[in-house]
Design a protein around this motif. Structure first.
Motif, PDB file in Angstrom:
ATOM      1  N   GLU A   1     -10.234  14.912  44.739  1.00 49.51           N
ATOM      2  CA  GLU A   1     -10.607  14.136  43.539  1.00 49.51           C
ATOM      3  C   GLU A   1      -9.495  14.169  42.497  1.00 49.51           C
ATOM      4  O   GLU A   1      -9.241  13.176  41.818  1.00 49.51           O
ATOM      5  CB  GLU A   1     -11.898  14.699  42.926  1.00 49.51           C
ATOM      6  CG  GLU A   1     -13.159  14.389  43.732  1.00 49.51           C
ATOM      7  CD  GLU A   1     -13.525  12.906  43.656  1.00 49.51           C
ATOM      8  OE1 GLU A   1     -13.122  12.251  42.684  1.00 49.51           O
ATOM      9  OE2 GLU A   1     -14.182  12.415  44.593  1.00 49.51           O
ATOM     10  N   LYS A   2      -8.851  15.313  42.388  1.00 47.09           N
ATOM     11  CA  LYS A   2      -7.767  15.467  41.411  1.00 47.09           C
ATOM     12  C   LYS A   2      -6.618  14.499  41.751  1.00 47.09           C
ATOM     13  O   LYS A   2      -6.036  13.862  40.864  1.00 47.09           O
ATOM     14  CB  LYS A   2      -7.258  16.913  41.435  1.00 47.09           C
ATOM     15  CG  LYS A   2      -6.170  17.210  40.444  1.00 47.09           C
ATOM     16  CD  LYS A   2      -6.774  17.436  39.081  1.00 47.09           C
ATOM     17  CE  LYS A   2      -5.712  17.506  38.008  1.00 47.09           C
ATOM     18  NZ  LYS A   2      -6.307  17.780  36.698  1.00 47.09           N
ATOM     19  N   ILE A   3      -6.338  14.381  43.041  1.00 47.98           N
ATOM     20  CA  ILE A   3      -5.277  13.464  43.477  1.00 47.98           C
ATOM     21  C   ILE A   3      -5.638  12.028  43.073  1.00 47.98           C
ATOM     22  O   ILE A   3      -4.836  11.305  42.464  1.00 47.98           O
ATOM     23  CB  ILE A   3      -5.065  13.559  45.014  1.00 47.98           C
ATOM     24  CG1 ILE A   3      -4.554  14.956  45.386  1.00 47.98           C
ATOM     25  CG2 ILE A   3      -4.124  12.467  45.512  1.00 47.98           C
ATOM     26  CD1 ILE A   3      -4.340  15.178  46.887  1.00 47.98           C
ATOM     27  N   ILE A   4      -6.862  11.649  43.385  1.00 48.56           N
ATOM     28  CA  ILE A   4      -7.289  10.267  43.124  1.00 48.56           C
ATOM     29  C   ILE A   4      -7.275   9.970  41.618  1.00 48.56           C
ATOM     30  O   ILE A   4      -6.704   8.977  41.162  1.00 48.56           O
ATOM     31  CB  ILE A   4      -8.700  10.020  43.711  1.00 48.56           C
ATOM     32  CG1 ILE A   4      -8.651  10.183  45.236  1.00 48.56           C
ATOM     33  CG2 ILE A   4      -9.230   8.639  43.317  1.00 48.56           C
ATOM     34  CD1 ILE A   4     -10.006  10.295  45.900  1.00 48.56           C
TER      35      ILE A   4
ATOM     36  N   GLY B   1      -4.245   1.928  49.584  1.00 41.71           N
ATOM     37  CA  GLY B   1      -2.935   1.419  49.985  1.00 41.71           C
ATOM     38  C   GLY B   1      -1.766   2.281  49.548  1.00 41.71           C
ATOM     39  O   GLY B   1      -0.618   1.957  49.829  1.00 41.71           O
ATOM     40  N   LYS B   2      -2.076   3.405  48.874  1.00 48.76           N
ATOM     41  CA  LYS B   2      -0.962   4.261  48.419  1.00 48.76           C
ATOM     42  C   LYS B   2      -0.597   5.276  49.494  1.00 48.76           C
ATOM     43  O   LYS B   2      -1.462   5.752  50.221  1.00 48.76           O
ATOM     44  CB  LYS B   2      -1.341   4.984  47.123  1.00 48.76           C
ATOM     45  CG  LYS B   2      -1.392   4.045  45.928  1.00 48.76           C
ATOM     46  CD  LYS B   2      -1.679   4.800  44.657  1.00 48.76           C
ATOM     47  CE  LYS B   2      -1.824   3.838  43.487  1.00 48.76           C
ATOM     48  NZ  LYS B   2      -2.445   4.478  42.325  1.00 48.76           N
TER      49      LYS B   2
ATOM     50  N   TYR C   1      -4.351   7.333  38.756  1.00 49.62           N
ATOM     51  CA  TYR C   1      -4.982   6.208  38.067  1.00 49.62           C
ATOM     52  C   TYR C   1      -6.253   5.734  38.766  1.00 49.62           C
ATOM     53  O   TYR C   1      -6.536   4.534  38.841  1.00 49.62           O
ATOM     54  CB  TYR C   1      -3.969   5.057  37.894  1.00 49.62           C
ATOM     55  CG  TYR C   1      -2.606   5.578  37.500  1.00 49.62           C
ATOM     56  CD1 TYR C   1      -2.405   6.151  36.237  1.00 49.62           C
ATOM     57  CD2 TYR C   1      -1.535   5.573  38.390  1.00 49.62           C
ATOM     58  CE1 TYR C   1      -1.182   6.690  35.887  1.00 49.62           C
ATOM     59  CE2 TYR C   1      -0.309   6.111  38.047  1.00 49.62           C
ATOM     60  CZ  TYR C   1      -0.143   6.670  36.797  1.00 49.62           C
ATOM     61  OH  TYR C   1       1.068   7.209  36.455  1.00 49.62           O
ATOM     62  N   ASN C   2      -6.983   6.692  39.320  1.00 48.28           N
ATOM     63  CA  ASN C   2      -8.296   6.442  39.920  1.00 48.28           C
ATOM     64  C   ASN C   2      -8.306   5.533  41.139  1.00 48.28           C
ATOM     65  O   ASN C   2      -9.370   5.044  41.533  1.00 48.28           O
ATOM     66  CB  ASN C   2      -9.292   5.907  38.876  1.00 48.28           C
ATOM     67  CG  ASN C   2      -9.687   7.001  37.924  1.00 48.28           C
ATOM     68  OD1 ASN C   2     -10.035   8.109  38.370  1.00 48.28           O
ATOM     69  ND2 ASN C   2      -9.585   6.734  36.640  1.00 48.28           N
TER      70      ASN C   2
ATOM     71  N   LEU D   1      -9.463  11.186  51.093  1.00 40.99           N
ATOM     72  CA  LEU D   1      -8.496  10.168  50.656  1.00 40.99           C
ATOM     73  C   LEU D   1      -8.587   8.916  51.531  1.00 40.99           C
ATOM     74  O   LEU D   1      -8.438   7.789  51.049  1.00 40.99           O
ATOM     75  CB  LEU D   1      -7.077  10.729  50.696  1.00 40.99           C
ATOM     76  CG  LEU D   1      -6.797  11.935  49.783  1.00 40.99           C
ATOM     77  CD1 LEU D   1      -5.348  12.388  49.947  1.00 40.99           C
ATOM     78  CD2 LEU D   1      -7.071  11.595  48.315  1.00 40.99           C
ATOM     79  N   LEU D   2      -8.864   9.131  52.813  1.00 44.72           N
ATOM     80  CA  LEU D   2      -8.965   7.981  53.729  1.00 44.72           C
ATOM     81  C   LEU D   2     -10.186   7.132  53.397  1.00 44.72           C
ATOM     82  O   LEU D   2     -10.168   5.908  53.573  1.00 44.72           O
ATOM     83  CB  LEU D   2      -9.032   8.461  55.183  1.00 44.72           C
ATOM     84  CG  LEU D   2      -7.774   9.189  55.688  1.00 44.72           C
ATOM     85  CD1 LEU D   2      -7.991   9.751  57.086  1.00 44.72           C
ATOM     86  CD2 LEU D   2      -6.554   8.269  55.658  1.00 44.72           C
ATOM     87  N   ALA D   3     -11.237   7.791  52.894  1.00 39.77           N
ATOM     88  CA  ALA D   3     -12.424   7.042  52.483  1.00 39.77           C
ATOM     89  C   ALA D   3     -12.079   6.075  51.353  1.00 39.77           C
ATOM     90  O   ALA D   3     -12.734   5.053  51.158  1.00 39.77           O
ATOM     91  CB  ALA D   3     -13.527   8.009  52.047  1.00 39.77           C
ATOM     92  N   GLU D   4     -11.012   6.405  50.613  1.00 36.75           N
ATOM     93  CA  GLU D   4     -10.522   5.534  49.525  1.00 36.75           C
ATOM     94  C   GLU D   4      -9.381   4.639  50.016  1.00 36.75           C
ATOM     95  O   GLU D   4      -8.637   4.078  49.217  1.00 36.75           O
ATOM     96  CB  GLU D   4     -10.040   6.394  48.360  1.00 36.75           C
ATOM     97  CG  GLU D   4     -11.125   7.251  47.715  1.00 36.75           C
ATOM     98  CD  GLU D   4     -12.157   6.419  46.960  1.00 36.75           C
ATOM     99  OE1 GLU D   4     -11.773   5.362  46.426  1.00 36.75           O
ATOM    100  OE2 GLU D   4     -13.330   6.839  46.928  1.00 36.75           O
ATOM    101  N   GLU D   5      -9.200   4.578  51.352  1.00 31.13           N
ATOM    102  CA  GLU D   5      -8.196   3.707  51.967  1.00 31.13           C
ATOM    103  C   GLU D   5      -6.760   4.073  51.604  1.00 31.13           C
ATOM    104  O   GLU D   5      -5.887   3.185  51.481  1.00 31.13           O
ATOM    105  CB  GLU D   5      -8.467   2.228  51.640  1.00 31.13           C
ATOM    106  CG  GLU D   5      -9.754   1.691  52.267  1.00 31.13           C
ATOM    107  CD  GLU D   5      -9.555   1.181  53.699  1.00 31.13           C
ATOM    108  OE1 GLU D   5      -8.507   0.599  53.981  1.00 31.13           O
ATOM    109  OE2 GLU D   5     -10.459   1.396  54.532  1.00 31.13           O
ATOM    110  N   ALA D   6      -6.514   5.376  51.426  1.00 28.10           N
ATOM    111  CA  ALA D   6      -5.122   5.813  51.233  1.00 28.10           C
ATOM    112  C   ALA D   6      -4.398   5.748  52.569  1.00 28.10           C
ATOM    113  O   ALA D   6      -5.032   5.758  53.628  1.00 28.10           O
ATOM    114  CB  ALA D   6      -5.102   7.236  50.691  1.00 28.10           C
TER     115      ALA D   6
END
Ligand code: NAD
Ligand code: UDX
Length: 460
Positions: free
Chosen positions: A314-317, A326-327, A321-322, A355-360
């Protein structure tokens, strides 16, 4: 009971392999055969090229080189090895149950029971059966019942001899153990095993107890160690909001000789095949005796550890900038700690999943873990399709490639080599702002900030 001449160990894994290698090294007069159902694993233990051993441990290759072929053998012929042995170690896996009663908490004892049944079926002479696997307290009772009821009139003595080695330092831990613990009912059987260890361990470090104390002590030792990590990790979050520094707090409290300095390193969360499994098992046992407060107390160690992994992701995300969609986030490390190729329950798996759940886009470099293992770990979670895991995650053999073009670097394992990288070069190749999220407090804040990195570390 006469001196032990032949030992068999069932299970050639992270414990069976290194432990038997050292026992063989120190007892050249005892023949030791390590057996496993897994043919590929046995072939790897027999590989001429010691770099291909299935377990990576500093110093293991030298021990295997010395003993293998002399009095140390690896084989898939389980029956033959059982029939010939005076003493049989059971060192098979005891994972958390994934089905039925106790699912998610209790230890799955099916592999242990299979071993006992096979020993009972094959044995035609008396044997000492040694529990090397970590087992719930009172497992010896079940083992004895199986051995005595299906045996061929053979006498079995059961001993508990839990293993305390830590991965990454297995060989030094085995060469120089704080203690060796042997629990049993038969003084003669205990003495036979004491003699094996006495070949190199001072007598005063070999503790003998009753069976149940020995079985339970193993679970308790792991619970206490894990509890220290969760305790300092809880404080790391408090440090982050108060301006205290968790490293300074660890040092300040660790110098109190009653507390001691070890196992007070804040991290992204503990991993490994043991801590979580053994505490869950302890919780399950306490619940099964209706000891609710005891169970809740120990369960909190796991809950806090889960929180720490989530919190890091969560800290990374949040810092980026939330959104990490794609990053490119470069992972340094995948193993659950340095100096091992073991990834079981590694924090890296869960941070990546988040992070993958957020498509990183995650690009991983670990000096000892293969791409195949990394994809296997992610696929095992079942969070997304194997295709999606391969679309979003890339595994590389070069750390600079992992970080080239990255928005952020995340340190998940404390491999020493990460400290020696050319961070000036890395900075030039990364996107700006260049974030570093240090889940191990491994890197030097001052140095990285001077180079222009935005540096975040656990507990600061
Ligand atoms: P592992 O999975 O690396 O190895 C277990 C091996 O047993 C596997 O190779 C498997 O194929 C084999 N096996 C299972 N059933 C078998 C059977 N019926 N016949 C022959 N082979 C069989 O597991 P590990 O990490 O070595 O752990 C073994 C035990 O030691 C566990 O109970 C664990 O809790 C305990 N332990 C582990 C560590 C550690 O650092 N990994 C430390 C202390 C104790
Ligand atoms: C553990 C026990 O230490 C060992 O005695 C037992 O036999 C098996 O389980 P292991 O899991 O191999 O050994 O490694 P360990 O050094 O205990 O580390 C476990 C996890 O805790 C790792 O992920 C490590 O990084 C983490 N850890 C450890 C911390 O985060 N902080 C610390 O201060 C110590």
């Amino acid at each position: 009971m006469s001196k032990i001449k032949k030992i068999t160990c069932i299970g050639a894994g992270y414990v069976g392999g290194p432990t038997m290698s050292v026992i063989a090294q120190k007892n050249p007069d005892i023949d030791i055969t390590v057996v496993d159902l897994n043919q590929a694993r046995i072939a790897a233990w027999n590989d001429e090229n010691l770099e291909n051993l299935p377990v990576y441990e500093p110093g293991l290759d030298a021990v295997v080189r010395e003993a293998r072929g002399r009095n140390l053998f690896f084989s898939t012929d389980v029956n033959k090895a059982i029939a010939e042995a005076d003493m049989i170690f059971i060192s098979v896996n005891t994972p958390t149950k994934t089905y039925g009663k106790g699912k998610g908490q209790a230890a799955d004892l099916k592999y242990i029971e299979l071993c006992a049944r096979q020993i009972a079926e094959v044995a035609t002479s008396d044997k000492i059966v040694v529990e090397k696997s970590t087992l719930p307290v009172r497992t010896a009772e079940a083992l004895k019942s199986i051995l005595d009821h299906t045996g061929n009139g053979v006498n079995f003595h059961i001993l508990s001899n839990p293993e305390f080695l830590a991965e990454g330092t297995a060989i030094t831990d085995l060469h120089n153990p704080d203690r060796v613990l042997i629990g049993g009912e038969s003084a003669e059987a205990i003495e036979a095993l004491v003699q094996v260890y006495e070949a190199w361990v001072p007598r005063e470090r070999i503790l003998t107890t009753n069976l149940w104390s020995s079985e339970l002590s193993k679970l308790v030792a792991n619970a206490f160690l894990a509890q220290r990590v969760s305790s300092i990790n809880a404080i790391s979050e408090l440090c982050e909001v108060t301006g205290a520094n968790v490293e300074e707090v660890s040092k300040a409290i660790g110098q109190d000789s009653r507390i001691g300095s070890k196992f007070l390193k804040a991290s992204v969360g503990f991993g490994g095949s043991c801590f979580q499994k053994d505490i869950l098992n302890l919780v399950y046992i306490a619940r099964s005796y209706n000891l609710r407060e005891v169970a809740d107390y120990w369960e909190q160690v796991i809950l806090l550890n889960d929180h720490q992994k989530t919190r890091f992701a969560e800290k990374i995300i949040q810092t980026m900038y939330n959104t990490v969609n794609g990053k490119h986030v470069g992972f340094l490390g995948w193993a659950f700690k340095k100096d091992t190729n073991d990834t079981r329950e590694s924090a890296a798996i869960y941070v990546a999943d988040h992070l993958l759940a957020e498509e990183a886009n995650v690009v991983v470099y670990d000096p000892k873990v293969t791409a195949e293992q990394i994809y296997k770990d992610l696929d095992y979670l079942g969070t997304r399709s194997p295709e999606d895991n391969r679309r979003l995650v890339r595994v590389v053999n070069d750390p600079y490639e992992a970080l080239s073009g990255a928005h952020a670097a995340a340190v998940l394992t404390e491999w020493d080599e990460f400290k020696t990288y050319d961070w000036t070069r890395i900075k030039e190749d990364m996107k700006r702002p260049s974030f570093v999220f240090d889940g191990r407090k491994l890197l030097n804040r001052l140095e990285l900030e001077t180079l222009g990195f935005a540096y975040y570390a656990i507990g600061e």
